[in-house]
Design a protein around this motif. Structure first.
Motif, PDB file in Angstrom:
ATOM      1  N   HIS A  82       4.406  11.777  -0.489  1.00 57.18           N
ATOM      2  CA  HIS A  82       5.328  10.948  -1.361  1.00 57.18           C
ATOM      3  C   HIS A  82       5.722   9.763  -0.998  1.00 57.18           C
ATOM      4  CE1 HIS A  82       5.529  15.070  -3.579  1.00 57.18           C
ATOM      5  NE2 HIS A  82       5.638  15.571  -2.440  1.00 57.18           N
ATOM      6  N   SER A  83       5.611   8.579  -1.693  1.00 56.03           N
ATOM      7  CA  SER A  83       5.734   7.213  -1.231  1.00 56.03           C
ATOM      8  C   SER A  83       7.139   6.841  -2.118  1.00 56.03           C
ATOM      9  CB  SER A  83       4.552   6.408  -1.387  1.00 56.03           C
ATOM     10  OG  SER A  83       3.773   6.745  -0.732  1.00 56.03           O
ATOM     11  N   ASP A 106       0.871  -1.314   0.205  1.00 55.89           N
ATOM     12  CA  ASP A 106       0.042  -0.067  -0.058  1.00 55.89           C
ATOM     13  C   ASP A 106       0.854   1.415   0.139  1.00 55.89           C
ATOM     14  OD1 ASP A 106       0.786  -0.787   2.514  1.00 55.89           O
ATOM     15  OD2 ASP A 106      -0.602   0.426   3.487  1.00 55.89           O
ATOM     16  N   ALA A 107       0.262   2.277  -0.452  1.00 55.48           N
ATOM     17  CA  ALA A 107       1.037   3.569  -0.577  1.00 55.48           C
ATOM     18  C   ALA A 107       0.039   4.690  -0.629  1.00 55.48           C
ATOM     19  CB  ALA A 107       1.807   3.701  -1.880  1.00 55.48           C
ATOM     20  N   PRO A 108       0.166   5.820   0.359  1.00 56.48           N
ATOM     21  CA  PRO A 108       1.305   5.773   1.286  1.00 56.48           C
ATOM     22  C   PRO A 108       1.100   4.799   2.631  1.00 56.48           C
ATOM     23  CG  PRO A 108      -0.311   7.560   1.455  1.00 56.48           C
ATOM     24  CD  PRO A 108      -0.867   6.548   0.459  1.00 56.48           C
ATOM     25  N   GLU A 129      -0.139   8.573   6.275  1.00 56.11           N
ATOM     26  CA  GLU A 129      -1.282   8.957   6.182  1.00 56.11           C
ATOM     27  C   GLU A 129      -1.835   9.604   7.546  1.00 56.11           C
ATOM     28  OE1 GLU A 129      -3.759   6.752   2.833  1.00 56.11           O
ATOM     29  OE2 GLU A 129      -4.860   8.080   4.622  1.00 56.11           O
TER      30      GLU A 129
END
Lengths: 252, 252, 252, 252
Positions: free
Chosen positions: B189-190, B142-144, B149
Motif C-alpha cells: 500500500h502506498s 512512482d508507486a509503490p 518493491e
C-alpha cells in the motif's frame, strides 16, 4: 441514591446480547429486568417494567421490536443493522406520536471508534492531505470496512465545504491498487492480517507535520461502554438519534 | 593513532555529494583529499592520492568513474543509480583483473532502511500474514517505492522457500485498489501525504500477535552514516558488493 | 509421509497447558500421547511413548519433570519459569550423561517477540540513540516487563561491544520519572493501559532517521506457534538451549 | 476579488520570523507591507499601513510591540513567549480601550498539535486509562515538554470534572522512573532520540479498545499554516484570545 434504571435486552442469547446482559448486570446504576430470546413474547417487556430496551437482534425483527417499545413508552437503544431510510421514516412517524420517547440507532458502539471518526471529520478542513488505513482480521469479506467508508465520506464532505482541493498526488507510474481505493476523493487502504481484530488510522498531512488518529478494537466487549452510555442517555434525548456521536459531548 | 583514510568525492556539488563532503570533513578518521565536479578530470584522484572514491554523480558517468578508480587501485563506494546487469558484468570482469579492489554499489545508504529490509526478509517465514505500507511525500511519481518493491520481493522469496501459502484473505467484495497492489503475492500500500519524506512499515501477523518493522527517513542526511560505513569498510571487502546489507553484521 | 511426533503435555489443565493441548491436537504432524495434570505420575510419559515432553507446570515441579524426561531419553520443551543458574547447572550435568537429548527452556514463546528482541540486539550498534517503550494491561505488578529488561540488557551489551557512548541527552530540568528508568544505560518506559495485553517498541534514532521494532501480543494463544516450533525442533538440538531464538534462523 | 490583507512581521530576521516572511509573501490573499528587525522603529508599521502585526520577537520587547499595535488599531498575532498573567492583565486593560482590535497569543502554531491537544481534552472523560508519550530530539533541555504538560493538565481537568478515578495501575515493583512522571495524576513519558524533531502520542485505553492521537512536527515550517490562519482570523476575533484552538472550529 437514585433508583437503578430498569433495562431489558432483546437478543439476549446472541454474542452481543450476552455481553450486554453481563455488562448491565455489572453496572450498579442499571437493573436488568428482562433478557429475551428469539421466541419470548415482547409483552414480557411490559410485565417487567422496562424503561429502556436494548435491541441486539436481527434485521428481520428489529423494526417491530423498536415499534413495540416506542408504542409502550419505552426508550430504545439499537445495535441491530438493517435500518434503511424507509424504516427510519416509519420510525420517525411513530416517534412523532410518542414525543417523549428516545431511540438511539448506532451502527458502532465502540466509544473510541466513534470519537476517532468525529475527530477526523473535525480535523479534515485543516490539512492539505489525508488518507485512511483500516486493518482487520483476514476473515473479513468486504474492503474497505464500513467504518472506513463512513470516515472517508465525512472527511470528503468537510473538505468540500471548506473548499479544499484534492490531496496532492504526483503519481504517474503505479502498480494497480498501490494507491488504495478512492472514496469521494479520499484514498483508503485495507490491510488484512492474522492476529488483528479491527483497527483504523486516519493520517492528516500538512507542511512539516502529521496528525494521526488511530483506533484499535481488540475485543467485542469494547462495545459495551458505548451500549451503557446509550442506555443511560437515551431518556434525555427524545426523538431519533442515529450514531452514538449524537450523545457525545465534544465541546471544550 | 592510525592515519586518516584518504577519500575523494565525485559529484561533490550535487545534493548528495555536498552532504557527503560535509560528512567526510566532519569525520576524524577520514581525510577529504578531493571533491570533484562534473568537469574536473579524473586524473585529480590520482594526484590527490585517494584510497577510496565516493561516486555520487549521474547514471551517464558512473561506470567510467568506477572503472577509472578500479584501474588505479582505488576502492569505490557508489550511490549513483543506473547499474544494470550489463554494467555490473563489465565491472566484475574489471575487478577480476584487480582482485584487491573493493566496490560497493548501494541503492540505499540509510542504515535503518537497509536493516529494516534485512530484518523483514528474515522474519518472513515465521508469520502467516504479511503486508507492506510505504508512505512518502506527494511529489513522488512512482508507486509503490523501489524500496517497498524490493522488500516485498525478498519477503515473497523467503515465504516461497519456507513453503508458506499466500497470506489469508477472505475479501469477496472490494472497491478497486482497497487491498493495495500485489508484488509477488505480497500486498503493498502506498500513502502520499504532505509533510512526509520516506517511511515504510512491514506488518507481520500471526495468531494473536503482530510484528511491525518501521523505518522513517526524515532527511537526506540520513544517508551519510551509511556512506561513511561504506567508505570505512570497502577496503576489507574486495570484489563487488551490491547493497549495504552486505557490510552489516546481522549475526548474534 | 512421516509418522507424527509423539508429544506429551505436563500441566495440561493450566491456562497455557490447555492451549498447548489444543494446538498439538490441531497439528497434523504431531500426535498428543499424554496430557498430565498435577497429580498424574510421570511414569505415564513412558507408557505413552512420548518423544517430546512439553512442561508448562509450576516452578516447584519443573526441575524434576525435566530431569525425568531427560533420564528417559525424551526431549523437553519448557515454558515454566524458575530456572536459576543452579538448576540450569544441574540440568547441564544431566544432559552431559544423555548427550542425544535436547532441552529448550524458553521464557517467551511468542515468535514475534523473540524476533523483535533478536533484531533489536542486532540493530543496536548502528544507531546513536535507543529507547524502549513497553505497554501492558494495568493489572501487571512489575515495571518494566521482564522482556523489556532483557531487550535493554542485550542492546546495552551490543552498544558496549561496539564502543558506543551513551545515547545523547541534554535534559537539565526534568520531573521525576519523565525520562523513564535506566537499564544499563538504556532508557525504558512502562505504559499501563486498560484494553492492552503485552506490547513493546524499540526505537532507534540516527541522524535524520528512525528504526522502530514493535511487537504486539494480543492473546495468550500467540505463544502456541512458538511452542510447536520448539516441539518440532528440539530433537535436532541436543543439549541445553535457553531462549527460542536459538532455534530461529536469522541468517540471510 | 477582495484586496489582500496588509501584514507586517516583527522579528523578521529571526528563525521563525524569516519563515513567516516567506509564508506571507507566498500567500495570495496576504500582502507583506513591512518586515522589521530589532532596531527598526515601530512607527514604520503605521507608515506601511499594516492591518495585522505578527510578533515573533523576544520576551523583552513583545509587550511594547503588541501595545503599540493595539493603540494604533492594528490586530496582533503573537508567537513570542513570556506573557505571564501580569502582562496579560495589562493587555486586556488596553484592549478594553480598543474594543475593535483582536490579539491572538499562541504558544503553539502547529495546527496538528493544537488539534491533537483539543481532541485529547475532549476524549479524556470517555476512557478509564490515559497516558502521554512525548518524543523529541536529544538537545531538548526540559522533560516533559511544555505541550505534554499542558495536554496532561487538560486531560486531568476533564477527568476530574467527569468524576473519573485515577487510571488503574497495579504496579508494586518498579525501577525508578519506569512509570514516567506524574502530571496531575496523568503519567507522562519523555523519549529523546537523535533524528526526531517534536512528536506526541496520547494513548487512551478502555475495555477492549485503544484510541491514539499522535502529532508529528517534522519542521519549524509546520508552524506557518497556523500563523497564516491566525493572521486571517484575528480581525474577526476582537479582544484577547490565548491559544490557537480559540480560532478552530471543532463543532460538527
Amino acid at each position: 441514591m437514585t433508583q437503578p434504571l430498569a433495562v431489558a435486552v432483546l437478543g439476549a442469547s446472541g454474542r452481543m446480547g450476552s455481553e450486554a446482559v453481563r455488562a448491565i448486570e455489572a453496572a450498579a446504576d442499571l437493573h436488568l429486568v428482562a433478557a429475551l430470546g428469539r421466541k419470548d413474547p415482547l409483552e414480557e417487556l411490559v410485565a417487567a417494567g422496562a424503561a429502556v430496551v436494548v435491541d441486539l437482534t436481527v434485521p428481520d425483527s428489529t423494526e417491530q421490536n423498536v415499534a413495540f417499545a416506542v408504542e409502550h413508552g419505552m426508550h430504545a437503544v439499537v445495535g441491530t443493522t438493517g435500518w434503511d431510510s424507509e424504516r427510519l421514516g416509519r420510525l420517525q412517524d411513530l416517534l412523532a406520536l410518542n414525543p417523549e420517547v428516545g431511540v438511539l440507532i448506532a451502527p458502532n458502539f465502540a466509544l473510541g471508534s466513534v470519537l476517532a471518526t468525529a475527530f477526523a471529520a473535525r480535523a479534515a478542513k485543516y490539512f492539505e492531505s489525508v488518507e485512511v488505513i483500516e486493518l482487520h482480521h483476514p476473515n473479513k469479506v468486504d474492503a474497505p470496512s464500513g467504518t472506513a467508508e463512513r470516515t472517508a465520506v465525512l472527511i470528503a464532505e468537510a473538505r468540500a465545504e471548506a473548499g479544499l482541493a484534492a490531496s496532492p498526488d504526483a503519481t504517474r507510474t503505479s502498480r494497480d491498487g498501490a494507491r488504495g481505493c478512492d472514496v469521494d476523493g479520499v484514498r483508503v487502504h485495507s490491510v488484512r492480517l492474522r492476529g488483528l481484530v479491527a483497527h483504523q488510522e486516519v493520517l492528516f498531512g500538512g507542511v512539516g507535520e502529521q496528525l494521526t488518529i488511530r483506533h484499535d478494537s481488540f475485543h467485542r466487549e469494547s462495545f459495551m461502554p458505548g451500549v451503557l452510555l446509550g442506555v443511560r442517555e437515551v431518556g434525555s434525548h427524545p426523538g431519533l438519534t442515529v450514531g452514538l456521536d449524537g450523545y457525545l459531548d465534544l465541546q471544550a
